[in-house]
Design a protein around this motif. Sequence first.
Motif, PDB file in Angstrom:
ATOM      1  N   ALA A  83     -39.236   4.417  28.200  1.00 41.25           N
ATOM      2  CA  ALA A  83     -39.130   5.661  28.954  1.00 41.25           C
ATOM      3  C   ALA A  83     -39.227   6.855  28.016  1.00 41.25           C
ATOM      4  O   ALA A  83     -38.639   6.857  26.936  1.00 41.25           O
ATOM      5  CB  ALA A  83     -37.798   5.689  29.705  1.00 41.25           C
ATOM      6  N   GLN A  84     -39.969   7.852  28.445  1.00 45.43           N
ATOM      7  CA  GLN A  84     -40.205   9.032  27.620  1.00 45.43           C
ATOM      8  C   GLN A  84     -39.648  10.274  28.300  1.00 45.43           C
ATOM      9  O   GLN A  84     -39.698  10.385  29.530  1.00 45.43           O
ATOM     10  CB  GLN A  84     -41.699   9.208  27.377  1.00 45.43           C
ATOM     11  CG  GLN A  84     -42.345   8.058  26.615  1.00 45.43           C
ATOM     12  CD  GLN A  84     -41.962   8.052  25.148  1.00 45.43           C
ATOM     13  OE1 GLN A  84     -41.459   9.036  24.629  1.00 45.43           O
ATOM     14  NE2 GLN A  84     -42.204   6.936  24.479  1.00 45.43           N
ATOM     15  N   PRO A  85     -39.147  11.224  27.532  1.00 47.28           N
ATOM     16  CA  PRO A  85     -38.678  12.478  28.133  1.00 47.28           C
ATOM     17  C   PRO A  85     -39.843  13.325  28.593  1.00 47.28           C
ATOM     18  O   PRO A  85     -40.884  13.368  27.936  1.00 47.28           O
ATOM     19  CB  PRO A  85     -37.921  13.151  26.983  1.00 47.28           C
ATOM     20  CG  PRO A  85     -38.573  12.620  25.744  1.00 47.28           C
ATOM     21  CD  PRO A  85     -38.969  11.209  26.063  1.00 47.28           C
ATOM     22  N   THR A  86     -39.689  13.970  29.727  1.00 45.72           N
ATOM     23  CA  THR A  86     -40.683  14.934  30.173  1.00 45.72           C
ATOM     24  C   THR A  86     -40.419  16.284  29.507  1.00 45.72           C
ATOM     25  O   THR A  86     -39.378  16.494  28.895  1.00 45.72           O
ATOM     26  CB  THR A  86     -40.631  15.096  31.697  1.00 45.72           C
ATOM     27  OG1 THR A  86     -39.297  15.427  32.090  1.00 45.72           O
ATOM     28  CG2 THR A  86     -41.062  13.811  32.394  1.00 45.72           C
ATOM     29  N   VAL A  87     -41.390  17.176  29.623  1.00 41.74           N
ATOM     30  CA  VAL A  87     -41.285  18.523  29.092  1.00 41.74           C
ATOM     31  C   VAL A  87     -41.344  19.493  30.275  1.00 41.74           C
ATOM     32  O   VAL A  87     -42.250  19.408  31.115  1.00 41.74           O
ATOM     33  CB  VAL A  87     -42.428  18.834  28.112  1.00 41.74           C
ATOM     34  CG1 VAL A  87     -42.366  20.289  27.651  1.00 41.74           C
ATOM     35  CG2 VAL A  87     -42.365  17.900  26.915  1.00 41.74           C
ATOM     36  N   ASN A  88     -40.396  20.411  30.356  1.00 46.17           N
ATOM     37  CA  ASN A  88     -40.378  21.375  31.448  1.00 46.17           C
ATOM     38  C   ASN A  88     -41.580  22.311  31.376  1.00 46.17           C
ATOM     39  O   ASN A  88     -41.930  22.815  30.305  1.00 46.17           O
ATOM     40  CB  ASN A  88     -39.095  22.199  31.412  1.00 46.17           C
ATOM     41  CG  ASN A  88     -37.896  21.397  31.882  1.00 46.17           C
ATOM     42  OD1 ASN A  88     -38.017  20.560  32.773  1.00 46.17           O
ATOM     43  ND2 ASN A  88     -36.739  21.649  31.303  1.00 46.17           N
TER      44      ASN A  88
END
Length: 474
Positions: A83-88
């Motif tokens: 799982a990867q973090p999204t970017v706002n």
Amino acid sequence: MTISRRAFLSAATLAAGSLVLARPASALPEGLPPGLMPGSLDPATIEGGIQAADLEVATVTDTSVAFTWATYAPGVLTPYGLAQPTVNAGEEVLIGPADGGAMTVVHADDTPRGYHHVIVDGLEPGRAYRFECRSNGVRAVPSLATTHRPSSPEMTGTFTTLTPPPGRSLGTIAITNDTHIGKPYHDGIKIEGIGLREAEGARRFPTMQLEELLAGVAGTSAAAIVVNGDCTDGNSAEQAAEFKRIMDGFGAQNSRWFATRGNHDNYEPGSTSARGDMAEVPDHFGTVGPARQQHWAAHVGELRLIGIDSSTVHDDGGYISPEQLDAVHTELLDDADRPTFVFAHHPITRDAAYTNAGGPGFIVPEDQARRLQDSLAGTPGAAAMFAGHTHRTRRGRADVGHVDFCERGACLGYPGGYTLLDVREGGYMVTFHRTPARESLDWSARTRWSLLGFEPEYMLGSVDDRNYSVHRGF
């Protein structure tokens, strides 16, 4: 590390054909547990801009379209992996006629989000359109093999709205399945028993997704909703009571909402009694619907709905007793010309048997399925039968007769939504809708990474599986 049976079968089916899309990924931030989805990052912490990926044309109706995509740091592995973090980032959608003319901005929102869901209304029925979805000026692109098909709207940049059947409305029904109330964590790969679960103090994720789904359905023209099996995760008294509490908040049972029984609604955790020995397992779900192996029938507007119990105890596969098949056959022959739609948790066609990850043993046995299909084929008003269980969205093929057989995506996890069945004198439209509430959308985005990102390849289906129009007279 353990992996669920469903997840293992899905992985075995998907891995060989899908890894071609994998790209090098940036490392996860230090200290994040593998397999747990972190939140969105501030774009100020990212060097070199963003990438906009995971583009999906989720819904196409006669007058609307819905898009989803996510924004990530450059170099993140968007199809598969941990799982990867999204970017706002902000979001923008452009649409124009496919036969010429410039695209115009039809939606623009600078609210920073990592996961984007945009619905565009006011389109013309039966018309082709071009589109682009952007974040911070970056065009969103598809990530999955499913959305990389050469003819997919995600690749062509075009979609065509449905042409509605003619005639007056006979009724609209919402459909969902696999709510799994009481489930402790989302399936897929579970590391040290953790799995994917909600934040401490938040609503339990199955409860949240069902409550938000019902709120979404309440804003539509649907007269009722059918929850097509696996309403609970384990047939406990507490889970059955929680499911009924949530549904009663939507309206009256057997009027505003209906439910069929799934295999999870027959479980007794820890029981070792033999397959099919129903007397050995308490029927807590019986407080919600009919007793085991009994069907129900109801009229909603001018439509007839029939719900079938396709489950037995101690078996994930389907089962319909001879007595219930006889009762359903009699029910179908009574008022045989009325527009009729049938619901059962398990699929019943050979097409479903040999394309689902669990194989033929995961659905209703062929002899029972053929008897039911024969009954439906002999009923002029029988139009379609809907199943859950596989958690995938797929339009299948009948073994015999004219009935439309379809599996629908789950309420729980990814893709997280419901189907609208809009019936008119000249046919019906079937459209899938993501639950629009932000909390449910964000949870769906997290569970998209379950099973190292492979689950969507199995569950999403094509845009034509999710959304289609059938022209036939009633």
